[in-house]
Each structure stands twice: as structure tokens, then as C-alpha cells.
Design an enzyme around this catalytic site. Structure first.
Site, mmCIF file in Angstrom:
data_model
loop_
_atom_site.group_PDB
_atom_site.id
_atom_site.type_symbol
_atom_site.label_atom_id
_atom_site.label_comp_id
_atom_site.label_asym_id
_atom_site.label_seq_id
_atom_site.Cartn_x
_atom_site.Cartn_y
_atom_site.Cartn_z
ATOM 1 C CE1 TYR A 298 -2.297 3.488 1.856
ATOM 2 C CE2 TYR A 298 -3.999 2.192 0.777
ATOM 3 C CZ TYR A 298 -3.567 3.383 1.334
ATOM 4 O OH TYR A 298 -4.404 4.466 1.360
ATOM 5 C CG ASP A 299 3.280 2.247 3.443
ATOM 6 O OD1 ASP A 299 2.176 2.806 3.604
ATOM 7 O OD2 ASP A 299 3.918 1.710 4.366
ATOM 8 C CB SER B 134 -2.775 9.611 8.728
ATOM 9 O OG SER B 134 -2.738 10.350 7.535
ATOM 10 C CD GLU C 96 4.019 9.332 21.855
ATOM 11 O OE1 GLU C 96 3.106 8.784 21.200
ATOM 12 O OE2 GLU C 96 3.946 10.491 22.292
ATOM 13 C CE LYS D 211 2.187 4.627 12.234
ATOM 14 N NZ LYS D 211 1.384 3.430 11.922
ATOM 15 C CG ASP E 166 0.466 -2.910 13.147
ATOM 16 O OD1 ASP E 166 -0.268 -2.077 12.608
ATOM 17 O OD2 ASP E 166 1.003 -3.852 12.530
ATOM 18 N NE ARG F 110 -7.014 7.117 11.479
ATOM 19 C CZ ARG F 110 -5.745 6.802 11.296
ATOM 20 N NH1 ARG F 110 -4.801 7.574 11.811
ATOM 21 N NH2 ARG F 110 -5.400 5.716 10.642
ATOM 22 C CD GLU G 233 -3.202 2.403 16.933
ATOM 23 O OE1 GLU G 233 -3.170 1.765 15.870
ATOM 24 O OE2 GLU G 233 -3.292 3.645 16.986
ATOM 25 C CE1 TYR H 181 -2.935 9.103 18.669
ATOM 26 C CE2 TYR H 181 -2.840 6.720 18.811
ATOM 27 C CZ TYR H 181 -3.366 7.861 18.246
ATOM 28 O OH TYR H 181 -4.320 7.768 17.269
ATOM 29 C CE LYS I 142 2.391 11.827 18.657
ATOM 30 N NZ LYS I 142 1.379 11.461 19.675
ATOM 31 C CE LYS J 121 4.416 3.234 7.846
ATOM 32 N NZ LYS J 121 3.301 2.320 8.054
ATOM 33 C CB CYS K 54 10.925 -40.744 3.420
ATOM 34 S SG CYS K 54 12.345 -39.694 3.789
ATOM 35 C CB CYS L 198 15.370 -42.916 2.954
ATOM 36 S SG CYS L 198 13.940 -43.140 4.049
ATOM 37 C CB CYS M 152 10.743 -40.459 7.166
ATOM 38 S SG CYS M 152 11.819 -41.840 6.710
ATOM 39 C CB CYS N 38 15.778 -41.703 6.865
ATOM 40 S SG CYS N 38 15.456 -40.154 6.001
#
Length: 673
Positions: free
Chosen positions: A37-38, A83, A115, A117, A119, A138, A175, A227, A292, A316, A410, A413, A428, A434
């Protein structure tokens, strides 16, 4: 003049990003990793910067997210929840700091609040006179979803603030996330009940918040960490972001213990390195760090751009998830015979390294994912964890893919491969033959409790296998002096001692020999029980399932392992060579009934014994013909209970089973000597 192709490319990027937004925010079912996405977002931003006349209000670059789903009442944010811009390396962070200094026209180092981030899912909590009155997602930054009933179920969110001095109206932002232990437990339950597991903790947290039934949310292991603040009326807060967070903590709100206040951009970079090292031991997922400007007045001076504050940025971490093509699925055999599927991938950079292989764990995982060669997949790698296939993008599946079949033999062998009911792993059965298992099989065979070949340690076994002097345990008895003296760090005396120990091992006992063969789940006690029950090796090798489960401590799974082991041709060939090498043991005679006065009785030993160990008690009871079980059942005849006996004693009393103490046990054993 802008050509039609460029216009079409921009529109295609917008359409794709809008689809991904919908899947992520509305369906709670992301189909691509964040890094994908980024990349597309940065690509679109670059084109719009080059052709600003093509920017529209509906472009993903001009808004934070998408509109909330139907089913929740909408909530208008009086202050927009925006964001952050992103930094992907040190240079981006230095450039950010330079922009701030230029805008402020001040060369002094800036104090930053740093801080983790988290997820998870961003939310807003509104407190009136210290009492929680609403919670909202949000959403699109201006309008979110009313999830008040759900946030009230989360233990880390106070329903009433502690202490005093808080503003009349206080909006707390933070979060909601799911700790890793809780996420793993949630997915275990989902798999056990046949439900679809969550892809990652962030997805699980977002999905949990959007349950229409708050009782379902209450069952999910969610946490909240604040946060920042939003709307504030009827009171004042400190002029420092760090001090505001400290004050929120005093009012009973959770803040992140890893947060720090630092001076200058170099200290920000140092903080990034420190947290990178701690990241995978935190117990929760973070995908970066938020920096920040700590001074609130400076924040106000710096202001905002269209979709983000100028005074904050997210650095990131290398993506933990990436998308690539799974080119093939191969099967590897481990040292214990476990046959494990491995995904061969188009190389992809994820988690800070280039990955070309990923684990699929076992065949159940292949079926759960419905993964096939040619699929587009999401690869997840966190820290030093082995990369795994996290998700298949079914929409990108090419035609004519085929289902994966678990091998019946297997791949190393050719011995039969089997999976016992109740186990997840296919193995096996050629343990003695083996090539993939040869080193471990030989080490076990030579160990002290098995054939006790003194001087044949792990390193020497590896050396002998590497030199191709031995391929299985039978080859030990063909080793010669002139072969061994050529090996490094093995002198004449060591060679003589080793060959002497190998020769001595030919005189053993049947229980030791059975244990040394290394059949799955056949430990010392089981080997001894097999030997005492059947007395002869050929009878054991030919015993069927029904005969085996009559042996003490041999249940259905162990019995099936034994049948499989002695049904494998390659194992039989090695055993034949061992017997041909003149390995012998004393004959075992079935004891008279008079020598087994406890025959037919089943004992359970629990609690602490002071004058005899529990293992010795077990051995002596078995020598007298008694059976010693691990748990109390209707078949138990006597419970031996020492101090600290708990649930087993209670159950025995409920079933009316005879219970004796350690003194009575010793008297019983002495009476039969």
C-alpha cells in the site's frame, strides 16, 4: 499538456488504493501488506506532485481513510483525527528535522517525544467531568463510528478518571491493540472450532472493535494505550506533549512505557536503533516510531498540511509483511523424521532480509491456507522468526493450479511416511536408514542409556557421517583401525578405546537394544515393558496393534508407532545387520505368578515421597507385576499419596479407591522381598 496514458495511470492507482482501503477499513480483511500500500501511495503522491492540476478531492492522498460502515452510529470529530507523514530511513528523518528548523528559523536542537507506533486501531475516547461518555473509531478522520459499548468492555480503559484536575471535556486519543499472547490464544480457539483465524494482531483488534455485540468484544484480549489528546474544554493542560502523557497516566490512562523525550535528531535515530533491538520482545506489534515536537506552542507554530501535522512523523520499520509469488512447495525431512513443507519463493525483501524460502509448518497449514504453487502470497517475518506464509491472495491465483498432496513416501530415503491420528506431523518411518535422520539415530543408539558406546560423542558421530564411514548404526560394527586413525583429532589410543567400546556394546540387554533402535515414543520404560511382556525380539517385531496395547504404558499412538517401525523394510535390513554383528543379550524368562504378587493391580503414585523416589517406587511395583499409571481411573486399584497430593487424591476418594501413604507402600514392598 498531460497525455492520456498518464491520466489513466493516476486513475488506476487511485482505484487500486481505494479498493485496498475498503478491504482494510470496511471489510477488516486486508489483501496486501502495508508495504505494498505504501509503495502505491508514494507512487501516486509523486505523480500528483508532478501534475498538481490532476489532484482531486476524492484522491486517497487527500483524505485519511474511508467512510464508516453502516451498522454503527456516526460520530463527528470536533477536531480531525489526521494521519502522519512517513520516514523510511535516517535521511528522511534528517530532512524532516531540517524542514522544521527552516520553518521555525531556529538552529537550536528540537526536543522530541518518541513513542512506539502501535499496530492496532486508532480510537477517540471522550470524557465529561472525568466520566467516559463515548468512544469512536478514526473513520475518515472527520467522522468515525460510535463504538462506546465496545470500548467500555476493555479493562485498560477507565470508565472514570482517577484523581482530580482534569478538564471538564477531555478527548483522549490512542490505539486499541491485541497483545501477541492474546492473539495466539484467539487463533488457537478459532482453529479448534473450525473458524477462520485472523491474519495478524492489528486485523484482530480492528475486527474485535466492530462487533455489534459488545459481549463478543469483551471476550477478546484487547488493550488501550493513549498517545495524545484532542478536544479540551474547561481546563488547561501542560505545554509539553510528554508532560500531558504523564498527566494522563496520573488520571488512570495507560501510556507506553517505552516512550522517551530526547534532544535533537541524532538522539531520535539512536532511539530508533534501541527500539529496533527491543521490538520483538515487547509482547505486542509495533510497525515504527512516532516522533513529535514536544513543545505544544512550537506544534501550533508549525501547523498542518492537508492530511498530516508538520510537527510529527512516523519512522517505519522494515516491513514485516511482503507480497511475492510462491513458485513451488517442496518437502524436507528433519532429524527426527518430520516431513515439513517448505515454500520456495520469488526472492522478496521483508523484515530486513531477502527471503526466498518460508515455512508452511505442516500439511494442515497447507490445507488451511489452500496454498498452491503459482499463488501470490503474503510473507510475514518478525525479527529472527522463520518467515512464514501468512495469507494467500486468492484474487491473484492463476488458472490451472493444483492441490498439494502430502507425500506417502519419504522424499529422502523412500521409506513409508505416515501420520498418526491426533498428530499434526507426517514422519518418515525409516529412522534407522534415512539419510536425513542418520546422525541423530546414531547419536541416540550410542547414548549412555542405550548401547552406551563410550567415546562416541556427538561431534565424532558427525565426523564419521561426514567422512561417509557410517550411514546407519549397523555400520559402527564394520569400522576398522586404519579408517579411524586418518580422522582429525583421533589418535591411536582413542581409536583403540572407541573400537573396544563398540565391541563391548555387543553385550547388552533386550530393553537397552529396543530403546537404542529409536522407534517413536519408545522410551526406556516402554522398552523395558515390551521386553518383559514379550521376552523375545522376533515376537515384538511381529506383534500387531491389538497385542501391543496389552502392554503396560503402551497406548494406541505408541502401538501404531511400533507397528510402523517394524513394518518398514529399511529398518528391518539395519536390524538384521545388527544381529549379524553378533549383538546379544541374556534370555528373558517369563516370571512365575509367585514372583509377581501384584500382577493385575494398577497403582498411581502422587505427592511427595521422602524415603523412596517416585521413580524407584514405580520400578519396584512393576518388578512385582504391578502396573503404574499416570492418572486415576476406575481401573486404579491403589493410590499412593504423599504430602501435597491434590486432584488425584480427590478423584480417588470420589471413586472409593484404596489409598495408602509412603509407610504403607514401603511395608508392601518389603513384604514381597
Amino acid at each position: 499538456m498531460i497525455d492520456t496514458e498518464m491520466h489513466a495511470e493516476i486513475e488506476q492507482l487511485r482505484s487500486t488504493l481505494n479498493d485496498y482501503n475498503y478491504q482494510y477499513y470496511i471489510l477488516d480483511n486486508p489483501t496486501v501488506p502495508d508495504s505494498e500500500y505504501d509503495r502505491l501511495f508514494q507512487q501516486l503522491s509523486a505523480l500528483e506532485n508532478k501534475y498538481p492540476e490532476l489532484i482531486t478531492a476524492a484522491s486517497p492522498t487527500q483524505r485519511v481513510g474511508v467512510k464508516p460502515i453502516d451498522g454503527f452510529q456516526q460520530v463527528k470529530h470536533e477536531m480531525a483525527m489526521l494521519s502522519l507523514g512517513n520516514a523510511f530511513n535516517d535521511d528522511d528523518l534528517v530532512a524532516f528535522d531540517k524542514r522544521l528548523h527552516t520553518r521555525l528559523n531556529d538552529d537550536r536542537p528540537i526536543i522530541y517525544a518518541c513513542e512506539p507506533k502501535l499496530d492496532g486501531a486508532a480510537v477517540s475516547l471522550l470524557y465529561q467531568d472525568g466520566v467516559l461518555v463515548s468512544g469512536a473509531t478514526r473513520g475518515d478522520g472527520s467522522t468515525g463510528e460510535n463504538i462506546t459499548s465496545n470500548v467500555r468492555t476493555i479493562g485498560s480503559i477507565p470508565l472514570k478518571l482517577m484523581g482530580s484536575g482534569y478538564p471538564t471535556t477531555l478527548e483522549v486519543r490512542g490505539e486499541i491493540y491485541m497483545p501477541l499472547k492474546g492473539f495466539d490464544a484467539l487463533n488457537e480457539v478459532a482453529l479448534a472450532t473450525g473458524e477462520k483465524p485472523f491474519v495478524n494482531p492489528r486485523n484482530a483488534a480492528a475486527g474485535s472493535l466492530r462487533q455489534l455485540d459488545p459481549q463478543l468484544t469483551a471476550k477478546r484480549p484487547l488493550e488501550f494505550c493513549c498517545y495524545s489528546v484532542g478536544l479540551v474544554k474547561g481546563g488547561e493542560l501542560p505545554n509539553s506533549h510528554s508532560e500531558i502523557l504523564s498527566l494522563l497516566a496520573q488520571w488512570g490512562l495507560k501510556i507506553n512505557s517505552q516512550s522517551q523525550q530526547v534532544v535533537g535528531i541524532d538522539a531520535c535515530i539512536d532511539y530508533y536503533q534501541q527500539l529496533s533491538e527491543k521490538r520483538h520482545n515487547l509482547g505486542y506489534d509495533i510497525d515504527g516510531i512516532v516522533y513529535k515536537v514536544d513543545d505544544i506552542e512550537l506544534q501550533q507554530d508549525l501547523g498542518f498540511v492537508s492530511r498530516a501535522p508538520r510537527w510529527a512523523i512516523a519512522r517505519k520499520f522494515p516491513a514485516q509483511e511482503e507480497m511475492t509469488i510462491l513458485e513451488a512447495i517442496e518437502f524436507q525431512v528433519g532429524r527426527t523424521g518430520a516431513i515439513t513443507p517448505v515454500a520456495r519463493l520469488q526472492p522478496v525483501f521483508v523484515g530486513g532480509v531477502t527471503v526466498s524460502n518460508a515455512t508452511l509448518h505442516n500439511f494442515d497449514e497447507i490445507q488451511r491456507l489452500d496454498v498452491r504453487a503459482g499463488d501470490t502470497v503474503i510473507i510475514r517475518r518478525a525479527g529472527d522468526v522463520i518467515p512464514k506464509v501468512a495469507q494467500v491472495i486468492l484474487e491473484k491465483r492463476p488458472p490451472n493450479t493444483t492441490l498439494v498432496k502430502m507425500p506417502t513416501n519419504c522424499p529422502v530415503c523412500g521409506s513409508p511416511a505416515s501420520r498418526i491420528e491426533g498428530e499434526a506431523v507426517t514422519r518418515c518411518e525409516g529412522g534407522l536408514f534415512c539419510r536425513a535422520q542418520q546422525s541423530e539415530a546414531i547419536k541416540h543408539y550410542a547414548s549412555r542409556k542405550a548401547m552406551d558406546i563410550d567415546g562416541l560423542g556427538d561431534k565424532l558421530v558427525e565426523q564419521l557421517v561426514e567422512a561417509k564411514l557410517i550411514a546407519n548404526v549397523a555400520d559402527l560394527y564394520s569400522l576398522e583401525n586404519q579408517q579411524l586413525v586418518k580422522l582429525e583429532r583421533l589418535g591411536e589410543k582413542s581409536v583403540d578405546n572407541l573400537l573396544g567400546a563398540i565391541e563391548s556394546s555387543k553385550q547388552t540387554t533386550l530393553p537397552r537394544f529396543l530403546y537404542a533402535l529409536g522407534a517413536r515414543e519408545v522410551g526406556e520404560a516402554t522398552a523395558r515393558n515390551l521386553a518383559n511382556h514379550f521376552c523375545e525380539l522376533p515376537i515384538i517385531m511381529q506383534a500387531d496393534f491389538d497385542s501391543l496395547i496389552e502392554v503396560d504404558d503402551v497406548g494406541p499412538i505408541v502401538a501404531q508407532h511400533i507397528v510402523n517401525f517394524f513394518s518398514t523394510e529399511h529398518n528391518l535390513e539395519v536390524i538384521e545387520k545388527l544381529l549379524a554383528a553378533d549383538i546379544k543379550w541374556p534370555e528373558i524368562l517369563k516370571p512365575d505368578a509367585s514372583e509377581q504378587p501384584l500382577l493385575g493391580q494398577t497403582f498411581v503414585v502422587t505427592g511427595k515421597l521422602e524415603r523412596i523416589s517416585r521413580n524407584d517406587a514405580k520400578l519396584q511395583l512393576q518388578a512385582l507385576g504391578g502396573k503404574v499409571a499416570g492418572g486415576v481411573s476406575a481401573k486404579t486399584t491403589t493410590l499412593v499419596a504423599g504430602p501435597g497430593a491434590g486432584s488425584k487424591l480427590i478423584k480417588a476418594q470420589e471413586l472409593g479407591i484404596n489409598t495408602i501413604d509412603e509407610d504403607s507402600l514401603l511395608s508392601l514392598l518389603d513384604s514381597h522381598k
